[in-house]
Design an enzyme around this catalytic site. Sequence first.
Site, PDB file in Angstrom:
ATOM      1  N   THR A 140      28.583 -15.053  12.581  1.00  0.00           N
ATOM      2  CA  THR A 140      29.258 -13.795  12.898  1.00  0.00           C
ATOM      3  C   THR A 140      28.293 -12.777  13.480  1.00  0.00           C
ATOM      4  O   THR A 140      28.696 -11.873  14.215  1.00  0.00           O
ATOM      5  CB  THR A 140      29.947 -13.240  11.639  1.00  0.00           C
ATOM      6  OG1 THR A 140      30.783 -14.264  11.093  1.00  0.00           O
ATOM      7  CG2 THR A 140      30.780 -12.009  11.930  1.00  0.00           C
ATOM      8  N   LYS A 164      28.472 -23.569   1.650  1.00  0.00           N
ATOM      9  CA  LYS A 164      29.491 -22.748   2.299  1.00  0.00           C
ATOM     10  C   LYS A 164      30.367 -23.700   3.096  1.00  0.00           C
ATOM     11  O   LYS A 164      29.916 -24.312   4.065  1.00  0.00           O
ATOM     12  CB  LYS A 164      28.847 -21.708   3.221  1.00  0.00           C
ATOM     13  CG  LYS A 164      29.861 -20.907   4.039  1.00  0.00           C
ATOM     14  CD  LYS A 164      29.181 -19.995   5.056  1.00  0.00           C
ATOM     15  CE  LYS A 164      30.224 -19.287   5.929  1.00  0.00           C
ATOM     16  NZ  LYS A 164      29.588 -18.449   6.981  1.00  0.00           N
ATOM     17  N   ILE A 218      32.087 -16.121   1.803  1.00  0.00           N
ATOM     18  CA  ILE A 218      31.307 -15.452   2.843  1.00  0.00           C
ATOM     19  C   ILE A 218      32.319 -15.096   3.917  1.00  0.00           C
ATOM     20  O   ILE A 218      32.823 -15.958   4.633  1.00  0.00           O
ATOM     21  CB  ILE A 218      30.166 -16.328   3.378  1.00  0.00           C
ATOM     22  CG1 ILE A 218      29.140 -16.565   2.266  1.00  0.00           C
ATOM     23  CG2 ILE A 218      29.492 -15.655   4.580  1.00  0.00           C
ATOM     24  CD1 ILE A 218      27.968 -17.444   2.668  1.00  0.00           C
ATOM     25  N   TYR A 254      25.506 -25.043   4.811  1.00  0.00           N
ATOM     26  CA  TYR A 254      26.608 -24.449   5.584  1.00  0.00           C
ATOM     27  C   TYR A 254      27.245 -25.539   6.423  1.00  0.00           C
ATOM     28  O   TYR A 254      26.659 -26.007   7.396  1.00  0.00           O
ATOM     29  CB  TYR A 254      26.052 -23.310   6.440  1.00  0.00           C
ATOM     30  CG  TYR A 254      27.051 -22.558   7.297  1.00  0.00           C
ATOM     31  CD1 TYR A 254      28.427 -22.723   7.176  1.00  0.00           C
ATOM     32  CD2 TYR A 254      26.597 -21.643   8.249  1.00  0.00           C
ATOM     33  CE1 TYR A 254      29.317 -22.016   7.970  1.00  0.00           C
ATOM     34  CE2 TYR A 254      27.482 -20.922   9.045  1.00  0.00           C
ATOM     35  CZ  TYR A 254      28.840 -21.119   8.898  1.00  0.00           C
ATOM     36  OH  TYR A 254      29.717 -20.415   9.683  1.00  0.00           O
TER      37      TYR A 254
END
Length: 298
Positions: free
Chosen positions: A48, A166, A207, A137
């Site tokens: 992001t 994640k 998250i 992730y």
Amino acid sequence: MDKNIIIGAMTALITPFKNGKVDEQSYARLIKRQIENGIDAVVPAGTTGESATLTHEEHRTCIEIAVEICKGTKVKVLAGAGSNATHEAVDLAKFAKEHGADGILSVAPYYNKPTQQGLYEHYKAIAQSVDTPVLLYNVPGRTGCEISTDTIIKLFRDCENIYGVKEASGNIDKCVDLLAHEPRMMLISGEDAINYPILSNGGKGVISVTSNLLPDMISALTHFALDENYKEAKKINDELYNINKILFCESNPIPIKTAMYIAGLIESLEFRLPLCSPSKENFAKIEEVMKKYKIKGF
């Protein structure tokens, strides 16, 4: 090391730009706003945050600013420190640790399509390079690379400081399977659309992209769920449905940065190519949905 160390409501920070450079003043203000609205941790320089188009210096600066702003607060810094080159991921992990980050978020290597053994060795090298917590992730839709359930579990069991994953694959069955085979693992939602399903099935945090805009609501949702007050958590999740949906009408982070600009939370709507501003139609749709939410600005 306590593997429960970085959980709860976490924000995948945007990186504001102004005149082609990182807008450090706006970035600092955004982090302070997160602190003031109940977020447990911030994630600088991740997906992001447009990490793919940040220079190495900018990437490190974003981590440093986050650490400085969060110093002396309860808010932790989980630094984005992934790369598809293991040596570079190790260097970023070391930098983050040396400059005060509380933990590392490391995305699966992208483009070069490693085998599961290659993924295992990649993450093991990162984990051995630092003594801070490491969160895997998994986001195959972006990386073209899936970290298998078996590989995630093996890394969790073999590496003391790898405390969880994640999950942004959108695969709830995989999430349930992970916790069924390794209930000690910290499963973190990486997609706002499935925050509630993951939290209500044993997840320990999120998250979030949406929390850039609505940190108080994401914090409340997360903590209600962690306290097993699923009725209140679902109520907030339902309230967030429309905003979560519109914030992914184009590739992340285009919609969230647009929403932040509309809300007056950033001064300039700038992206680094190949990302660009949203279509006029989607800009209008984002603006329309936002009218239903009370956004607390600076």
